[in-house]
Design a protein around this motif. Structure first.
Motif, PDB file in Angstrom:
ATOM      1  N   MET A  16       0.852  -1.185   0.000  1.00  0.00           N
ATOM      2  CA  MET A  16       0.000   0.000   0.000  1.00  0.00           C
ATOM      3  C   MET A  16       0.894   1.243   0.000  1.00  0.00           C
ATOM      4  O   MET A  16       1.994   1.216   0.518  1.00  0.00           O
ATOM      5  CB  MET A  16      -0.933  -0.019   1.199  1.00  0.00           C
ATOM      6  N   ILE A  17       0.345   2.307  -0.552  1.00  0.00           N
ATOM      7  CA  ILE A  17       1.072   3.563  -0.708  1.00  0.00           C
ATOM      8  C   ILE A  17       0.448   4.613   0.216  1.00  0.00           C
ATOM      9  O   ILE A  17      -0.773   4.772   0.250  1.00  0.00           O
ATOM     10  CB  ILE A  17       0.980   4.068  -2.170  1.00  0.00           C
ATOM     11  N   GLU A  18       1.308   5.333   0.929  1.00  0.00           N
ATOM     12  CA  GLU A  18       0.826   6.385   1.829  1.00  0.00           C
ATOM     13  C   GLU A  18       0.431   7.615   1.019  1.00  0.00           C
ATOM     14  O   GLU A  18       1.226   8.144   0.255  1.00  0.00           O
ATOM     15  CB  GLU A  18       1.914   6.756   2.832  1.00  0.00           C
ATOM     16  N   LEU A  19      -0.789   8.061   1.212  1.00  0.00           N
ATOM     17  CA  LEU A  19      -1.279   9.266   0.537  1.00  0.00           C
ATOM     18  C   LEU A  19      -1.259  10.476   1.445  1.00  0.00           C
ATOM     19  O   LEU A  19      -0.879  11.563   1.038  1.00  0.00           O
ATOM     20  CB  LEU A  19      -2.726   9.072   0.077  1.00  0.00           C
ATOM     21  N   VAL A  20      -1.713  10.289   2.682  1.00  0.00           N
ATOM     22  CA  VAL A  20      -1.886  11.406   3.607  1.00  0.00           C
ATOM     23  C   VAL A  20      -1.399  10.999   4.988  1.00  0.00           C
ATOM     24  O   VAL A  20      -1.601   9.863   5.410  1.00  0.00           O
ATOM     25  CB  VAL A  20      -3.380  11.821   3.693  1.00  0.00           C
ATOM     26  N   ARG A  21      -0.773  11.950   5.677  1.00  0.00           N
ATOM     27  CA  ARG A  21      -0.385  11.775   7.079  1.00  0.00           C
ATOM     28  C   ARG A  21      -0.821  13.036   7.805  1.00  0.00           C
ATOM     29  O   ARG A  21      -0.387  14.137   7.476  1.00  0.00           O
ATOM     30  CB  ARG A  21       1.128  11.603   7.190  1.00  0.00           C
ATOM     31  N   THR A  22      -1.716  12.876   8.774  1.00  0.00           N
ATOM     32  CA  THR A  22      -2.258  14.050   9.469  1.00  0.00           C
ATOM     33  C   THR A  22      -2.699  13.699  10.884  1.00  0.00           C
ATOM     34  O   THR A  22      -3.003  12.544  11.173  1.00  0.00           O
ATOM     35  CB  THR A  22      -3.442  14.655   8.683  1.00  0.00           C
ATOM     36  N   ASN A  23      -2.753  14.705  11.721  1.00  0.00           N
ATOM     37  CA  ASN A  23      -3.274  14.574  13.084  1.00  0.00           C
ATOM     38  C   ASN A  23      -4.746  14.947  13.145  1.00  0.00           C
ATOM     39  O   ASN A  23      -5.372  14.801  14.192  1.00  0.00           O
ATOM     40  CB  ASN A  23      -2.518  15.497  14.043  1.00  0.00           C
ATOM     41  N   ASP A  24      -5.283  15.448  12.049  1.00  0.00           N
ATOM     42  CA  ASP A  24      -6.651  15.960  12.029  1.00  0.00           C
ATOM     43  C   ASP A  24      -7.654  14.834  11.766  1.00  0.00           C
ATOM     44  O   ASP A  24      -7.743  14.325  10.647  1.00  0.00           O
ATOM     45  CB  ASP A  24      -6.763  17.035  10.944  1.00  0.00           C
ATOM     46  N   PRO A  25      -8.425  14.455  12.785  1.00  0.00           N
ATOM     47  CA  PRO A  25      -9.375  13.351  12.612  1.00  0.00           C
ATOM     48  C   PRO A  25     -10.494  13.673  11.621  1.00  0.00           C
ATOM     49  O   PRO A  25     -11.061  12.781  10.998  1.00  0.00           O
ATOM     50  CB  PRO A  25      -9.932  13.118  14.016  1.00  0.00           C
ATOM     51  N   ILE A  26     -10.790  14.940  11.428  1.00  0.00           N
ATOM     52  CA  ILE A  26     -11.831  15.318  10.485  1.00  0.00           C
ATOM     53  C   ILE A  26     -11.351  15.111   9.055  1.00  0.00           C
ATOM     54  O   ILE A  26     -12.088  14.613   8.202  1.00  0.00           O
ATOM     55  CB  ILE A  26     -12.289  16.766  10.729  1.00  0.00           C
ATOM     56  N   VAL A  27     -10.106  15.459   8.795  1.00  0.00           N
ATOM     57  CA  VAL A  27      -9.524  15.224   7.469  1.00  0.00           C
ATOM     58  C   VAL A  27      -9.501  13.728   7.179  1.00  0.00           C
ATOM     59  O   VAL A  27      -9.890  13.291   6.093  1.00  0.00           O
ATOM     60  CB  VAL A  27      -8.104  15.832   7.369  1.00  0.00           C
ATOM     61  N   ILE A  28      -9.068  12.935   8.156  1.00  0.00           N
ATOM     62  CA  ILE A  28      -9.031  11.474   7.983  1.00  0.00           C
ATOM     63  C   ILE A  28     -10.427  10.943   7.675  1.00  0.00           C
ATOM     64  O   ILE A  28     -10.616  10.154   6.741  1.00  0.00           O
ATOM     65  CB  ILE A  28      -8.463  10.787   9.245  1.00  0.00           C
ATOM     66  N   SER A  29     -11.404  11.375   8.433  1.00  0.00           N
ATOM     67  CA  SER A  29     -12.774  10.908   8.246  1.00  0.00           C
ATOM     68  C   SER A  29     -13.300  11.273   6.857  1.00  0.00           C
ATOM     69  O   SER A  29     -13.943  10.458   6.188  1.00  0.00           O
ATOM     70  CB  SER A  29     -13.670  11.505   9.331  1.00  0.00           C
ATOM     71  N   PHE A  30     -13.021  12.481   6.418  1.00  0.00           N
ATOM     72  CA  PHE A  30     -13.488  12.931   5.110  1.00  0.00           C
ATOM     73  C   PHE A  30     -12.822  12.117   4.003  1.00  0.00           C
ATOM     74  O   PHE A  30     -13.486  11.693   3.041  1.00  0.00           O
ATOM     75  CB  PHE A  30     -13.213  14.423   4.932  1.00  0.00           C
ATOM     76  N   ILE A  31     -11.518  11.896   4.133  1.00  0.00           N
ATOM     77  CA  ILE A  31     -10.791  11.120   3.122  1.00  0.00           C
ATOM     78  C   ILE A  31     -11.284   9.677   3.110  1.00  0.00           C
ATOM     79  O   ILE A  31     -11.439   9.077   2.037  1.00  0.00           O
ATOM     80  CB  ILE A  31      -9.270  11.213   3.348  1.00  0.00           C
ATOM     81  N   GLU A  32     -11.551   9.112   4.275  1.00  0.00           N
ATOM     82  CA  GLU A  32     -12.123   7.761   4.335  1.00  0.00           C
ATOM     83  C   GLU A  32     -13.428   7.704   3.548  1.00  0.00           C
ATOM     84  O   GLU A  32     -13.656   6.762   2.774  1.00  0.00           O
ATOM     85  CB  GLU A  32     -12.407   7.353   5.783  1.00  0.00           C
ATOM     86  N   ALA A  33     -14.282   8.697   3.727  1.00  0.00           N
ATOM     87  CA  ALA A  33     -15.567   8.727   3.019  1.00  0.00           C
ATOM     88  C   ALA A  33     -15.353   8.831   1.510  1.00  0.00           C
ATOM     89  O   ALA A  33     -16.037   8.156   0.737  1.00  0.00           O
ATOM     90  CB  ALA A  33     -16.411   9.888   3.522  1.00  0.00           C
ATOM     91  N   LEU A  34     -14.399   9.666   1.097  1.00  0.00           N
ATOM     92  CA  LEU A  34     -14.113   9.795  -0.331  1.00  0.00           C
ATOM     93  C   LEU A  34     -13.647   8.463  -0.928  1.00  0.00           C
ATOM     94  O   LEU A  34     -14.103   8.064  -2.009  1.00  0.00           O
ATOM     95  CB  LEU A  34     -13.046  10.867  -0.565  1.00  0.00           C
ATOM     96  N   MET A  35     -12.725   7.797  -0.240  1.00  0.00           N
ATOM     97  CA  MET A  35     -12.191   6.526  -0.739  1.00  0.00           C
ATOM     98  C   MET A  35     -13.279   5.452  -0.756  1.00  0.00           C
ATOM     99  O   MET A  35     -13.399   4.690  -1.721  1.00  0.00           O
ATOM    100  CB  MET A  35     -11.006   6.062   0.108  1.00  0.00           C
ATOM    101  N   ARG A  36     -14.075   5.421   0.280  1.00  0.00           N
ATOM    102  CA  ARG A  36     -15.165   4.437   0.370  1.00  0.00           C
ATOM    103  C   ARG A  36     -16.171   4.658  -0.751  1.00  0.00           C
ATOM    104  O   ARG A  36     -16.597   3.706  -1.423  1.00  0.00           O
ATOM    105  CB  ARG A  36     -15.832   4.543   1.745  1.00  0.00           C
ATOM    106  N   ASP A  37     -16.560   5.925  -0.964  1.00  0.00           N
ATOM    107  CA  ASP A  37     -17.531   6.239  -2.015  1.00  0.00           C
ATOM    108  C   ASP A  37     -17.003   5.888  -3.406  1.00  0.00           C
ATOM    109  O   ASP A  37     -17.779   5.527  -4.282  1.00  0.00           O
ATOM    110  CB  ASP A  37     -17.919   7.715  -1.977  1.00  0.00           C
ATOM    111  N   ALA A  38     -15.688   5.999  -3.594  1.00  0.00           N
ATOM    112  CA  ALA A  38     -15.080   5.675  -4.889  1.00  0.00           C
ATOM    113  C   ALA A  38     -14.839   4.173  -5.042  1.00  0.00           C
ATOM    114  O   ALA A  38     -14.449   3.715  -6.115  1.00  0.00           O
ATOM    115  CB  ALA A  38     -13.763   6.429  -5.049  1.00  0.00           C
ATOM    116  N   GLY A  39     -15.034   3.421  -3.967  1.00  0.00           N
ATOM    117  CA  GLY A  39     -14.820   1.975  -4.022  1.00  0.00           C
ATOM    118  C   GLY A  39     -13.355   1.586  -4.041  1.00  0.00           C
ATOM    119  O   GLY A  39     -13.000   0.510  -4.532  1.00  0.00           O
ATOM    120  N   LEU A  40     -12.494   2.447  -3.500  1.00  0.00           N
ATOM    121  CA  LEU A  40     -11.052   2.177  -3.492  1.00  0.00           C
ATOM    122  C   LEU A  40     -10.646   1.478  -2.199  1.00  0.00           C
ATOM    123  O   LEU A  40     -11.169   1.784  -1.125  1.00  0.00           O
ATOM    124  CB  LEU A  40     -10.271   3.483  -3.638  1.00  0.00           C
ATOM    125  N   ALA A  41      -9.698   0.562  -2.331  1.00  0.00           N
ATOM    126  CA  ALA A  41      -9.158  -0.119  -1.157  1.00  0.00           C
ATOM    127  C   ALA A  41      -8.236   0.847  -0.416  1.00  0.00           C
ATOM    128  O   ALA A  41      -7.354   1.453  -1.016  1.00  0.00           O
ATOM    129  CB  ALA A  41      -8.387  -1.357  -1.579  1.00  0.00           C
TER     130      ALA A  41
END
Length: 74
Positions: free
Chosen positions: A1-26
């Motif tokens: 797996m490739i690292e895309l984002v590294r952050t302390n912000d849980p809101i950014v993580i949550s938003f990115i999770e939703a984007l990846m999930r909606d796109a059907g990406l692992a």
């Protein structure tokens, strides 16, 4: 797996999770449980990893969503 984002912000993580999930990406969020080690201070960053085959699409999605500044080089 490739690292895309590294952050302390849980809101950014949550938003990115939703984007990846909606796109059907692992994807995988690494270091989520490190708060146990750090005492829940939010000091240690979490990392969003995506499958190597999906990295180009994931980067495009993050750029389109305004997260270009959050992405790791590579």
């Amino acid at each position: 797996m490739i690292e895309l984002v590294r952050t302390n912000d849980p809101i950014v993580i949550s938003f990115i999770e939703a984007l990846m999930r909606d796109a059907g990406l692992a994807f995988f969020v690494a270091d989520q449980n490190m708060s146990i080690m750090e005492g829940s201070l939010g000091v240690l960053p979490r990392r969003v990893l995506v499958a190597e085959d999906d990295v180009d699409e994931a980067r495009r999605i993050l750029i389109d969503a305004g997260f270009a500044a959050e992405m790791r080089d590579g």
